[in-house]
Motif scaffolding. Structure first.
Motif, PDB file in Angstrom:
ATOM      1  N   VAL A 109       0.840  -1.204   0.000  1.00  0.00           N
ATOM      2  CA  VAL A 109       0.000   0.000   0.000  1.00  0.00           C
ATOM      3  C   VAL A 109       0.871   1.248   0.000  1.00  0.00           C
ATOM      4  CG1 VAL A 109      -1.678   1.321   1.337  1.00  0.00           C
ATOM      5  CG2 VAL A 109      -1.960  -1.147   1.073  1.00  0.00           C
ATOM      6  N   SER A 110       1.948   1.226   0.750  1.00  0.00           N
ATOM      7  CA  SER A 110       2.873   2.360   0.777  1.00  0.00           C
ATOM      8  C   SER A 110       3.462   2.604  -0.605  1.00  0.00           C
ATOM      9  CB  SER A 110       3.982   2.093   1.794  1.00  0.00           C
ATOM     10  OG  SER A 110       4.913   3.146   1.813  1.00  0.00           O
ATOM     11  N   ARG A 111       3.861   1.528  -1.274  1.00  0.00           N
ATOM     12  CA  ARG A 111       4.436   1.657  -2.623  1.00  0.00           C
ATOM     13  C   ARG A 111       3.432   2.242  -3.602  1.00  0.00           C
ATOM     14  NH1 ARG A 111       4.345  -0.588  -7.344  1.00  0.00           N
ATOM     15  NH2 ARG A 111       2.772  -2.111  -6.729  1.00  0.00           N
ATOM     16  N   ARG A 112       2.171   1.839  -3.490  1.00  0.00           N
ATOM     17  CA  ARG A 112       1.147   2.297  -4.433  1.00  0.00           C
ATOM     18  C   ARG A 112       0.719   3.745  -4.202  1.00  0.00           C
ATOM     19  NH1 ARG A 112      -3.374  -2.443  -5.489  1.00  0.00           N
ATOM     20  NH2 ARG A 112      -1.935  -4.194  -5.827  1.00  0.00           N
ATOM     21  N   THR A 113       0.816   4.193  -2.963  1.00  0.00           N
ATOM     22  CA  THR A 113       0.202   5.481  -2.607  1.00  0.00           C
ATOM     23  C   THR A 113       1.192   6.577  -2.232  1.00  0.00           C
ATOM     24  OG1 THR A 113      -0.006   4.882  -0.269  1.00  0.00           O
ATOM     25  CG2 THR A 113      -1.820   4.270  -1.743  1.00  0.00           C
ATOM     26  N   GLY A 114       2.419   6.210  -1.861  1.00  0.00           N
ATOM     27  CA  GLY A 114       3.362   7.200  -1.362  1.00  0.00           C
ATOM     28  C   GLY A 114       3.202   7.509   0.113  1.00  0.00           C
ATOM     29  N   MET A 115       2.262   6.823   0.784  1.00  0.00           N
ATOM     30  CA  MET A 115       2.075   7.003   2.217  1.00  0.00           C
ATOM     31  C   MET A 115       3.161   6.239   2.974  1.00  0.00           C
ATOM     32  SD  MET A 115       0.319   8.250   4.760  1.00  0.00           S
ATOM     33  CE  MET A 115      -1.329   8.695   4.152  1.00  0.00           C
ATOM     34  N   ASN A 116       3.824   6.920   3.892  1.00  0.00           N
ATOM     35  CA  ASN A 116       4.795   6.259   4.772  1.00  0.00           C
ATOM     36  C   ASN A 116       4.045   5.615   5.929  1.00  0.00           C
ATOM     37  OD1 ASN A 116       7.414   7.298   3.537  1.00  0.00           O
ATOM     38  ND2 ASN A 116       6.311   9.206   3.922  1.00  0.00           N
TER      39      ASN A 116
END
Length: 214
Positions: A39-46
């Motif tokens: 999910v982090s990779r897809r969204t840029g959320m850390n």
């Protein structure tokens, strides 16, 4: 699940939020390192995950059979090497107690967390609905600086204790927004306003306890 999380995190990112801290723990099913990384990779959320354990009755049996050093080694490994074989590292230490004092196994976990914090510098968050002040004392006696500790659920604890923790430099996480099972939301707002008036605005963090949503 991954589609829903991706959509929600993209929405958060569009609002300017780029950091999400999940307080799920090593001994529970909610911590999903592989899913979180995707999910982090897809969204840029850390996405920051925790190492640590929940309250006395839910601490796994291997902790009771292990030394403080062995428990500390487990936490250290999850912070510096990764969870299991995933390579996805935690960024926060979490300890927990539902008591005003600490139970036997909780003390072991708190001691281990203190050692790991002093070795690595990773901050500590405490599930502490009743005993923020004695929990602060326990950690400070072992060398942890108050400003490196964030106490969650303080809205349901003794308010005089909360004010003393603030005076000593501790941090707070107010969590029970969106429900009335423990304390009315307007009371939480009043507590936060009181801390702000007293000059503690930089000690306040606001969160949501997703356990109640589930």
């Amino acid at each position: 699940l991954i589609r829903r999380l991706t959509a929600e995190f993209r929405k958060l990112v569009s609002y300017g939020c780029n950091l999400f801290v999940s307080a799920s723990l090593s001994d529970g099913p909610s911590r999903q390192p592989v899913l979180s990384a995707e999910v982090s990779r897809r969204t840029g959320m850390n996405i920051v995950m925790c190492t640590g354990f929940y309250v006395e009755d839910e601490i796994p049996s291997w902790v009771e059979e292990s030394s403080v050093s062995e428990v500390a080694e487990f936490m250290h490994r999850e912070l510096t090497q990764g969870i299991g074989t995933t390579g996805n590292r935690c960024g926060l230490i979490k300890v927990s107690s539902n008591s005003y004092g600490l139970e036997k196994l909780e003390k072991k976990v708190f001691r281990a967390a203190s050692r790991v914090h002093l070795k690595t510098g990773f901050p500590i968050t405490v599930h502490s609905p009743k005993g923020a002040l004695p929990h602060l004392d326990f950690l400070v006696r072992r060398g942890v600086a108050p400003e490196r500790i964030a106490f969650a659920h303080v809205e349901v604890g003794p308010w005089n204790d909360t004010l003393e923790v603030a005076k000593r430099g501790g941090m707070f996480v107010f969590t029970n927004f969106g429900g009335r099972e423990w304390v009315p939301e307007e009371m939480i707002v009043a507590q936060i306003a009181d801390l702000v008036r007293r000059g503690y605005v930089k000690r306040i963090m606001i969160s949501v306890d997703m356990y109640f949503t589930w």
